[in-house]
Design a protein around this motif. Structure first.
Motif, short mmCIF file in Angstrom:
data_model
loop_
_atom_site.label_atom_id
_atom_site.label_comp_id
_atom_site.label_asym_id
_atom_site.label_seq_id
_atom_site.Cartn_x
_atom_site.Cartn_y
_atom_site.Cartn_z
N TYR A 35 0.79 -1.22 0.00
CA TYR A 35 0.00 0.00 0.00
C TYR A 35 0.83 1.28 0.00
N ASP A 36 1.91 1.28 0.79
CA ASP A 36 2.61 2.55 0.98
C ASP A 36 4.12 2.33 1.06
N GLY A 37 4.81 3.44 1.30
CA GLY A 37 6.27 3.38 1.37
C GLY A 37 6.76 2.40 2.44
N LYS A 38 6.04 2.34 3.54
CA LYS A 38 6.45 1.44 4.63
C LYS A 38 6.38 -0.03 4.18
N CYS A 52 10.86 0.90 -6.40
CA CYS A 52 9.92 1.60 -7.28
C CYS A 52 8.52 1.70 -6.69
N TYR A 53 7.69 2.51 -7.34
CA TYR A 53 6.30 2.70 -6.91
C TYR A 53 5.50 3.22 -8.10
N THR A 54 4.19 3.08 -7.98
CA THR A 54 3.29 3.66 -8.96
C THR A 54 2.62 4.88 -8.34
N ALA A 100 3.38 6.60 -1.80
CA ALA A 100 4.84 6.61 -1.75
C ALA A 100 5.34 7.71 -2.65
N ASP A 101 6.57 8.13 -2.42
CA ASP A 101 7.17 9.11 -3.30
C ASP A 101 8.68 8.87 -3.37
N ALA A 157 5.10 17.04 -11.59
CA ALA A 157 4.40 15.99 -12.36
C ALA A 157 3.79 14.96 -11.41
N HIS A 158 4.56 14.57 -10.40
CA HIS A 158 4.05 13.59 -9.43
C HIS A 158 2.87 14.17 -8.65
#
Lengths: 464, 250
Positions: A336-339, A364-366, A371-372, B37-38
């Motif tokens: 779900y998230d960065g964690k 990576c992430y979508t 997440a960032d 963009a993000h």
């Protein structure tokens, strides 16, 4: 067989081993989606107590997926090496965690690989904190070779990933040269093609082959098409260095990818016959990721992290040059998230290494995950400390073909600088000879005379 | 190498090449550009969709909107539980069943999906084009079903409840860094339980002027709908082999 725990006035029973593993697994969306996650934090914590008491031997006696239904289970049981298992064969999962943390000899840890099943490794990882996963993985080096030597201590390699939405050769070449000029590409120069069309993949393979030959770059290329496409292209004489395939931890999930063990074996043997490696003949490149078995509805009630670890049994059967867990690609309904992405990345890296695989991680992430790029910085740094073999290098971390975000050429330079990690030795020599690096593990300054720039100028259709 | 040469190379790909550097790191411009963009992509995903206002616009065009719901109660739940986005609530199913009509060839379903931005920017003009293109094929559309937080497979229960021969869903696509406002169109022949995504055809990246135009998308859809009715199938068995039609280069 059921598993019980009684602690501080609470008693719980878990129906079988796979249920216990699922309930003990650190929280992630995939297991919630599958309806197998612990229903409370307390249930999870108690399940971890119960799991700590399970003897490692139990995983040989109670297969999570019946062997008669699943060739991956059969492979795991057939290949189990009792002699390699001997040092830990009397331990419980909890004792095994302590053993791993006490054992500082990397050779002895590596020697255990053939004696461990994926389920044992997944189980112990569920009892380990992030720092445990880092500390143990860091002690294990898995070295692999084709045209260079990957995975040596103090080294970090990168896959240069120059994808283009329409496979335009000029756009791809521009991204490859940009990456090489920033020191990327020693693990592989690997393109995800927009289409598996045979002529298209052949054209991309030829483009990379020509570039590698012209500049004598000590690296390998790959176009990440389906294994059946690679088989056909090898028959037609295309310059295939590495055979790529996405794999998963159950027979049914692999079937959904259109592959089985026999097909992988055929491709592996054919690619080795080509003898295109110079310092080694490890010719396979596998990608995996938690949640793939669930997304194919082929998980048999086994949790996402354990399914993922079973995929590593498939990978190690073929002595790959590269294994890459594409950790956050699958989306927030799985991680779900960065964690959750961070935890999964560290688990996969640890489990793969302990099973003897040359692990890389696509950090990576979508855009629909919580997440960032800061989360990616964190996981990248943790993996650098953990001794990860390689990460991705993508222009500006933005894959314009697959529409997700990963790590950039610059991110690898950051990791090299803060942790003193160097590229594969053959590639590092090349970077220095080409005037790209300065002999001190960093980019040379501006105004250098780099032969590759002539290629760029040619592509741009102008003069230097 | 000259700045002009770098510029020429940059035009050969949307990839973020030739960004320069500050020490080992990306220069400030490149970092801020990425983050903008993000941010846009994130906003497109998390913005709620004003379905009532969209329904008024649909009604103002002389069409009949029907608002239906999935069991999803929040955007977070939508992201974590794709299975819920594929189902109708019992109430909605009843309401749609009351609209059941054998004259409906095509059930038109509209959902914000993963980009409310895309639906607000392109939804109505795309519907204009689709309704016109289907009418030109002599296909009847029935009411236009508007659903918040739907997934593609919601085509099946909606299409089945209306008794349609074909379900067509217009849905906001997952935003990327280069596009936060793409719509997708999915066509399913004989919508109902048991269909998989392999039984759907997709027209993607509808977002003029950078992506596919409304007219081109609608024309492609009408062609696929006609072929689906002739062949009695959709998905991998229904190839897009319309003669003389090429998608514009992105």
């Amino acid at each position: 067989m059921s598993y019980r725990v009684s602690l501080q006035g609470r008693s719980l029973v878990f129906r079988d081993l796979k249920t216990l593993l699922a309930r003990a697994s650190p929280l992630r969306a995939a297991d919630e989606l599958a309806g197998i996650a612990a229903e409370s934090a307390e249930e999870r914590a108690l399940a971890q107590w119960a799991l700590a008491e399970v003897p490692l031997r139990r995983f040989l006696e109670e297969p999570l997926i019946p062997p008669e239904q699943d060739e991956v289970t059969r492979l795991i049981l057939d290949r189990h090496d009792a002699a390699a298992f001997a040092p830990v064969s009397g331990l419980t999962v909890g004792e095994f965690r302590d053993w791993l943390l006490r054992e500082t000899d990397g050779e002895r840890l590596a020697g255990l690989a053939r004696g461990l099943t994926p389920e044992m490794v997944a189980a112990v990882s569920k009892l380990m904190r992030n720092q445990d996963l880092i500390a143990v993985a860091r002690r294990i080096r898995v070295v692999s070779r084709f045209r260079n030597t990957l995975g040596l201590p103090g080294r970090l390699s990168t896959r240069l990933q120059p994808n283009h939405p329409t496979d335009d050769p000029r756009g791809i070449a521009a991204a490859v040269l940009d990456g090489l000029l920033l020191g990327s590409g020693d693990a592989v120069i690997g393109i995800n093609p927009a289409t598996d069309n045979l002529d298209n993949v052949h054209a991309l393979l030829s483009l990379l082959d020509e570039l590698i030959q012209r500049h004598a770059i000590p690296t390998q290329s790959c176009v990440l098409c389906h294994v059946t496409t690679s088989l056909e292209l090898m028959r037609r004489g295309s310059p295939v260095d590495l055979v790529f395939q996405s794999i998963a931890g159950t027979e049914a999930a692999n079937r959904s990818f259109g592959v089985d063990l026999a097909m992988l074996r055929e491709a592996h043997d054919m690619a080795r016959e080509l003898r295109r490696g110079t310092v080694g003949e490890q010719v396979m490149y596998f990608e995996t990721g938690q949640g793939s078995a669930l997304s194919a509805n082929a998980h048999h009630g086994v949790d996402a992290q354990t399914c993922e670890t079973r995929a590593y049994a498939v990978a190690r059967e073929f002595a790959p040059l590269l294994v890459n867990t594409v950790v956050g690609f699958i989306g927030p309904e799985y991680l779900y998230d960065g964690k959750q992405i961070t935890r999964a990345g560290l688990e996969d890296h640890f489990c793969g290494k302990l099973l003897g695989l040359p692990m890389g991680v696509d950090v990576c992430y979508t855009n629909h995950a919580e997440a960032d790029q800061n989360d990616m910085d964190d996981l990248l740094t943790l993996l650098g400390v953990a001794g990860c073999n390689y990460v991705m290098g993508i222009p500006g971390a933005d894959d314009v073909m697959l529409a997700y975000q990963s790590t950039s050429f610059h991110d690898a330079l950051y990791l090299r600088e803060v942790l003193g990690l160097r590229p594969a030795p053959e590639f590092e020599d090349w970077l220095n000879r080409m005037g790209i690096f300065n002999g001190r593990n960093a980019l040379a300054g501006e105004g250098r005379n780099v032969p590759l720039l002539a290629d760029l100028t040619g592509l741009a259709g102008g003069s230097a | 190498m000259s700045a002009e040469a770098w510029e020429a190379l940059r035009r050969s790909t949307q990839a973020r090449i030739a960004l320069g550097r500050a020490g080992h790191a990306l220069p400030t411009d490149a970092v801020l550009d990425f983050q903008l963009a993000h941010a846009r992509a994130r906003d497109a995903i998390h913005r709620s969709w004003d379905i009532a206002s969209f329904a008024s616009s649909v009604a103002a065009r002389g069409w009949v909107p029907v608002i239906a719901s999935t069991p999803v109660t929040s955007r977070v739940e939508y992201l974590k539980r794709p299975d819920l986005g594929r189902r109708l609530t019992d109430d909605s199913e009843q309401r749609l069943r009351s609209c059941h009509d054998p004259a409906i060839d095509v059930a038109l379903i509209v959902t914000n999906g993963l980009s409310s931005t895309a639906m607000d920017r392109h939804g109505l003009p795309l519907l204009d084009a689709i309704v016109a293109a289907l009418a030109a094929e002599g296909l009847g559309c029935g009411p236009i079903c508007l659903v918040g937080n739907g997934r593609v497979a919601l085509s099946d229960p909606v299409g089945a409840a209306l008794g349609a021969r074909i379900a067509v869903m217009v849905v906001g696509e997952r935003p990327g860094l280069s596009a936060d406002d793409s719509l997708g169109i999915y066509l399913t022949y004989a919508p109902g339980p048991g269909n998989t995504d392999a039984e759907r055809n997709c027209i993607s990246n509808v977002r003029p002027p950078a992506g596919l135009s409304y007219a081109a998308a609608a024309r492609k859809l009408a062609y696929l709908a006609r072929q689906a009715l002739i062949l009695k199938l959709s998905g991998v068995g229904l190839k897009d082999d319309e003669p003389g039609f090429a998608l514009p280069k992105p």
